[in-house]
Design a protein around this motif. Structure first.
Motif, PDB file in Angstrom:
ATOM      1  N   LEU A  12      -8.790   4.824  -3.854  1.00  0.00           N
ATOM      2  CA  LEU A  12      -9.731   4.058  -3.027  1.00  0.00           C
ATOM      3  C   LEU A  12     -11.069   4.774  -2.896  1.00  0.00           C
ATOM      4  CD1 LEU A  12      -7.304   2.871  -0.194  1.00  0.00           C
ATOM      5  CD2 LEU A  12      -8.138   1.549  -2.152  1.00  0.00           C
ATOM      6  N   SER A  13     -11.030   6.093  -2.748  1.00  0.00           N
ATOM      7  CA  SER A  13     -12.260   6.878  -2.578  1.00  0.00           C
ATOM      8  C   SER A  13     -13.126   6.843  -3.826  1.00  0.00           C
ATOM      9  CB  SER A  13     -11.925   8.323  -2.229  1.00  0.00           C
ATOM     10  OG  SER A  13     -11.268   8.387  -1.000  1.00  0.00           O
ATOM     11  N   GLU A  14     -12.505   6.971  -4.993  1.00  0.00           N
ATOM     12  CA  GLU A  14     -13.270   6.957  -6.242  1.00  0.00           C
ATOM     13  C   GLU A  14     -14.009   5.643  -6.439  1.00  0.00           C
ATOM     14  OE1 GLU A  14     -10.556   9.917  -9.048  1.00  0.00           O
ATOM     15  OE2 GLU A  14     -10.172   7.759  -9.088  1.00  0.00           O
ATOM     16  N   ARG A  15     -13.466   4.579  -5.887  1.00  0.00           N
ATOM     17  CA  ARG A  15     -14.071   3.262  -6.063  1.00  0.00           C
ATOM     18  C   ARG A  15     -14.923   2.826  -4.872  1.00  0.00           C
ATOM     19  NH1 ARG A  15      -9.936   4.337  -8.839  1.00  0.00           N
ATOM     20  NH2 ARG A  15      -9.530   3.407 -10.872  1.00  0.00           N
ATOM     21  N   GLY A  16     -14.967   3.662  -3.846  1.00  0.00           N
ATOM     22  CA  GLY A  16     -15.776   3.337  -2.670  1.00  0.00           C
ATOM     23  C   GLY A  16     -15.251   2.153  -1.886  1.00  0.00           C
ATOM     24  N   LEU A  17     -13.934   1.959  -1.904  1.00  0.00           N
ATOM     25  CA  LEU A  17     -13.330   0.814  -1.219  1.00  0.00           C
ATOM     26  C   LEU A  17     -12.994   1.152   0.232  1.00  0.00           C
ATOM     27  CD1 LEU A  17     -10.923  -0.306  -4.079  1.00  0.00           C
ATOM     28  CD2 LEU A  17     -13.100  -1.354  -3.417  1.00  0.00           C
ATOM     29  N   ALA A  18     -13.033   0.132   1.082  1.00  0.00           N
ATOM     30  CA  ALA A  18     -12.684   0.309   2.495  1.00  0.00           C
ATOM     31  C   ALA A  18     -11.192   0.630   2.625  1.00  0.00           C
ATOM     32  CB  ALA A  18     -13.010  -0.952   3.272  1.00  0.00           C
ATOM     33  N   PHE A  19     -10.859   1.440   3.598  1.00  0.00           N
ATOM     34  CA  PHE A  19      -9.464   1.801   3.832  1.00  0.00           C
ATOM     35  C   PHE A  19      -8.811   0.888   4.856  1.00  0.00           C
ATOM     36  CE2 PHE A  19     -10.626   5.367   1.459  1.00  0.00           C
ATOM     37  CZ  PHE A  19      -9.516   6.122   1.167  1.00  0.00           C
ATOM     38  N   ARG A  20      -9.531   0.618   5.952  1.00  0.00           N
ATOM     39  CA  ARG A  20      -8.938  -0.128   7.068  1.00  0.00           C
ATOM     40  C   ARG A  20      -9.508  -1.523   7.172  1.00  0.00           C
ATOM     41  NH1 ARG A  20      -9.911   4.479  11.422  1.00  0.00           N
ATOM     42  NH2 ARG A  20     -11.950   4.063  10.632  1.00  0.00           N
ATOM     43  N   GLY A  21      -8.708  -2.367   7.840  1.00  0.00           N
ATOM     44  CA  GLY A  21      -9.131  -3.735   8.083  1.00  0.00           C
ATOM     45  C   GLY A  21      -9.021  -4.077   9.547  1.00  0.00           C
ATOM     46  N   HIS A  22      -8.908  -5.375   9.840  1.00  0.00           N
ATOM     47  CA  HIS A  22      -8.822  -5.837  11.219  1.00  0.00           C
ATOM     48  C   HIS A  22      -7.493  -5.493  11.849  1.00  0.00           C
ATOM     49  CE1 HIS A  22     -12.563  -7.894  10.676  1.00  0.00           C
ATOM     50  NE2 HIS A  22     -12.090  -8.553   9.631  1.00  0.00           N
ATOM     51  N   GLU A  23      -6.469  -5.466  11.049  1.00  0.00           N
ATOM     52  CA  GLU A  23      -5.132  -5.241  11.581  1.00  0.00           C
ATOM     53  C   GLU A  23      -4.475  -4.116  10.779  1.00  0.00           C
ATOM     54  OE1 GLU A  23      -1.610  -8.110  13.152  1.00  0.00           O
ATOM     55  OE2 GLU A  23      -2.539  -8.617  11.259  1.00  0.00           O
ATOM     56  N   GLU A  24      -3.797  -3.234  11.464  1.00  0.00           N
ATOM     57  CA  GLU A  24      -3.139  -2.112  10.797  1.00  0.00           C
ATOM     58  C   GLU A  24      -1.661  -2.110  11.147  1.00  0.00           C
ATOM     59  OE1 GLU A  24      -4.754   0.200   8.672  1.00  0.00           O
ATOM     60  OE2 GLU A  24      -6.311  -1.311   8.824  1.00  0.00           O
ATOM     61  N   LYS A  25      -0.956  -3.125  10.690  1.00  0.00           N
ATOM     62  CA  LYS A  25       0.487  -3.221  10.933  1.00  0.00           C
ATOM     63  C   LYS A  25       1.185  -3.400   9.603  1.00  0.00           C
ATOM     64  CE  LYS A  25       0.066  -5.358  15.464  1.00  0.00           C
ATOM     65  NZ  LYS A  25       0.310  -6.551  16.257  1.00  0.00           N
ATOM     66  N   TRP A  26       2.258  -2.637   9.399  1.00  0.00           N
ATOM     67  CA  TRP A  26       3.004  -2.753   8.153  1.00  0.00           C
ATOM     68  C   TRP A  26       3.524  -4.169   7.976  1.00  0.00           C
ATOM     69  CZ3 TRP A  26       1.813   0.817   5.039  1.00  0.00           C
ATOM     70  CH2 TRP A  26       1.530   2.089   5.499  1.00  0.00           C
ATOM     71  N   GLY A  27       3.296  -4.708   6.800  1.00  0.00           N
ATOM     72  CA  GLY A  27       3.775  -6.044   6.490  1.00  0.00           C
ATOM     73  C   GLY A  27       2.792  -7.147   6.822  1.00  0.00           C
TER      74      GLY A  27
END
Length: 140
Positions: free
Chosen positions: A49-64
């Motif tokens: 993700l870092s090499e491509r400059g992509l965002a890590f987090r979104g609006h919701e951080e719940k598995w599934g």
């Protein structure tokens, strides 16, 4: 003096391993290997993700959740095809796991470590050159 006594005790126990010590040592070795395997997968996703400059987090951080962003989504995608990671995520959901290596503060620290490594490598490469620089411009 107390430190020397503790060290002597440890050396004595190390050389005279009893079955309990051997079992504890083997359990510790397996635990270290287990978390090393988890960390390898997390580092791979962070690097990707870092090499491509992509965002890590979104609006919701719940598995599934379908609203997860790239980090959780990538971990879940890998887990679909990686039985080891699949079992780790299942443990994280169902049990209290000491270290999951999945919360945001972990991957933020990994990003910081990787960034420092990249910065050090750039500085080393510049220092190897025979030319003198007055300034360097970097577009981020």
């Amino acid at each position: 003096m107390e430190h020397k006594r503790a060290m002597l005790c440890w050396i004595t126990r190390k050389s005279n391993k009893n079955p309990v010590d051997q079992q504890l040592e083997e359990q510790m070795r397996k635990t270290i290997q287990y978390y090393f395997e988890v960390l390898k997968r997390v580092v791979a996703v962070v690097k990707f993700l870092s090499e491509r400059g992509l965002a890590f987090r979104g609006h919701e951080e719940k598995w599934g959740s379908p609203n997860n962003r790239n980090f959780m989504g990538a971990i879940e995608l890998i887990a679909e095809f990686d039985p080891f990671l699949h079992e780790h995520l299942k443990k994280c959901k169902n049990e209290k796991v000491n270290a999951t290596y999945l919360p945001k503060h972990v991957y933020e620290e990994l990003i910081e470590i990787m960034g420092k490594h990249v910065q050090d490598e750039i500085v080393n490469q510049i220092n190897k050159l025979d030319t003198t620089y007055d300034s360097i411009i970097v577009d981020a």
